[in-house]
Design an enzyme around this catalytic site. Structure first.
Site, PDB file in Angstrom:
ATOM      1  N   HIS A  16       0.729  -1.388  -0.078  1.00  0.00           N
ATOM      2  CA  HIS A  16       0.034  -0.010  -0.011  1.00  0.00           C
ATOM      3  C   HIS A  16       0.885   1.315   0.013  1.00  0.00           C
ATOM      4  O   HIS A  16       1.488   1.461   0.736  1.00  0.00           O
ATOM      5  CB  HIS A  16      -0.846   0.099   1.254  1.00  0.00           C
ATOM      6  N   HIS A  58      -1.048  10.729  -3.053  1.00  0.00           N
ATOM      7  CA  HIS A  58      -2.371  10.669  -2.520  1.00  0.00           C
ATOM      8  C   HIS A  58      -3.485  11.846  -2.271  1.00  0.00           C
ATOM      9  O   HIS A  58      -4.406  11.815  -2.505  1.00  0.00           O
ATOM     10  CB  HIS A  58      -2.276  10.106  -1.175  1.00  0.00           C
TER      11      HIS A  58
END
Length: 255
Positions: A16, A58
Site C-alpha cells: 500500500h 495521495h
C-alpha cells in the site's frame, strides 16, 4: 473473461502506497523496497496536475508529505516537480513507475476526475493494460474511465455495487449479469465490510475480494481466514512474514 492482472497465485499481497510503514509513502524508496522483498503488486494513488501530468500521490495538496504547499490540481507539473516527499524524494510519475517496474502489477486509485484521460493515455503509451487495476471511491469516476478505455483493464466494482453485494438487494443472477457488463473483476473493501458472508457472495459472483488497509497481525490473519483474495498493507514486512508462515507467500517471479 479472465483478466491477466488477477492470474497471480492468491492471496495477493499489495504494498500500500509502496509500503508506507518503511519509507515515505508513494516514494521511489518505498516502491523499490517492496520490489526487493518480492512483491508482485504495488498499490498507489493517482493525482493530476493542471497540465495533465499523472502523479503517484495521495493528497489533494502537497502540504502533508512534501516540503511545499499548494493544491496539486491547480499547479503545473513543473511546479509540482519542485516539491520533495519528506524533503528529499521527488514525486513519481505513474508512467515512470510502470516503465521502471515492467514486471509488476499496479493497483491505481484515481483520486480526482482529472486523472481519467491521463490514465488512459499512460496505459496506451506503456501498453500496461494487463498490469493495472483501476479503482476509485467514486463510482462515476470508474464509469467514466470504463467508457473511454478501448482495451480490457481490470477494474473494481463501484461503491454502489459493493453495497448491493453486501446487502444482497439484487438477485445473484441479476448482479452477476450487471457485473459482467461493467467489466468489474474485484471488490476492494475495508475490513468491516469484508465479512465471511460478503466474501462468499462476491466469490459466487466471480469477484475477487481485496481488503485494505491492514497493518496488524490480527487484522491480516482475520481477513485471510475469511477467504480474502488479497490484502493491502503499509507493513509489507509483516504481511510477507505472515504469508510465509502460512505457506501462502507468492513472490514475484521475474520472466
Amino acid at each position: 473473461m479472465a483478466i491477466p492482472y488477477l492470474d497471480h497465485p492468491r492471496p495477493a499481497a499489495f504494498a500500500h502506497r509502496g509500503g508506507a510503514a518503511h519509507h515515505p509513502e508513494n516514494s521511489w524508496p518505498a516502491f523499490e523496497y517492496a520490489v526487493k522483498l518480492g512483491y508482485a503488486y504495488l498499490e498507489t494513488d493517482a493525482r493530476s496536475t493542471s497540465d495533465g501530468a499523472l502523479l503517484s500521490f495521495h493528497d489533494a495538496t502537497l502540504d502533508r508529505v512534501t516540503d511545499r504547499t499548494g493544491q496539486v490540481g491547480r499547479m503545473t507539473y513543473r511546479q509540482v516537480s519542485e516539491a520533495k516527499i519528506a524533503g528529499s524524494e521527488p514525486i513519481p510519475l505513474i508512467e515512470d513507475l510502470l516503465g521502471t517496474f515492467g514486471e509488476l502489477r499496479f493497483n491505481i486509485d484515481l483520486k480526482d476526475s482529472g486523472t481519467i484521460e491521463p490514465m488512459v493515455r499512460v496505459l496506451k503509451r506503456t501498453a500496461a493494460w494487463d498490469r493495472v487495476c483501476v479503482t476509485s471511491f467514486f463510482g462515476k469516476r470508474l464509469v467514466a474511465a470504463r467508457k473511454i478505455l478501448d482495451r480490457p483493464v481490470c477494474m473494481t466494482v463501484t461503491p454502489a455495487a459493493v453495497a448491493a453485494v453486501r446487502y444482497a438487494g439484487i438477485s445473484g443472477k441479476a448482479m452477476a449479469a450487471r457485473l459482467a457488463r461493467s467489466g468489474a473483476q474485484c471488490a476492494q473493501v475495508p475490513t468491516r465490510i469484508a465479512t465471511r458472508e460478503f466474501i462468499r457472495r462476491s466469490h459466487e459472483l466471480g469477484l475477487h475480494v481485496h481488503v485494505w488497509t491492514l497493518n496488524t497481525r490480527q487484522e491480516i490473519e482475520r481477513a485471510l481466514d475469511r477467504g480474502a483474495d488479497g490484502v493491502m498493507t503499509d507493513n509489507i514486512v509483516l504481511l510477507r512474514d505472515i504469508l510465509t508462515e502460512r505457506g501462502q507467500w507468492n513472490p514475484r517471479v521475474d520472466v
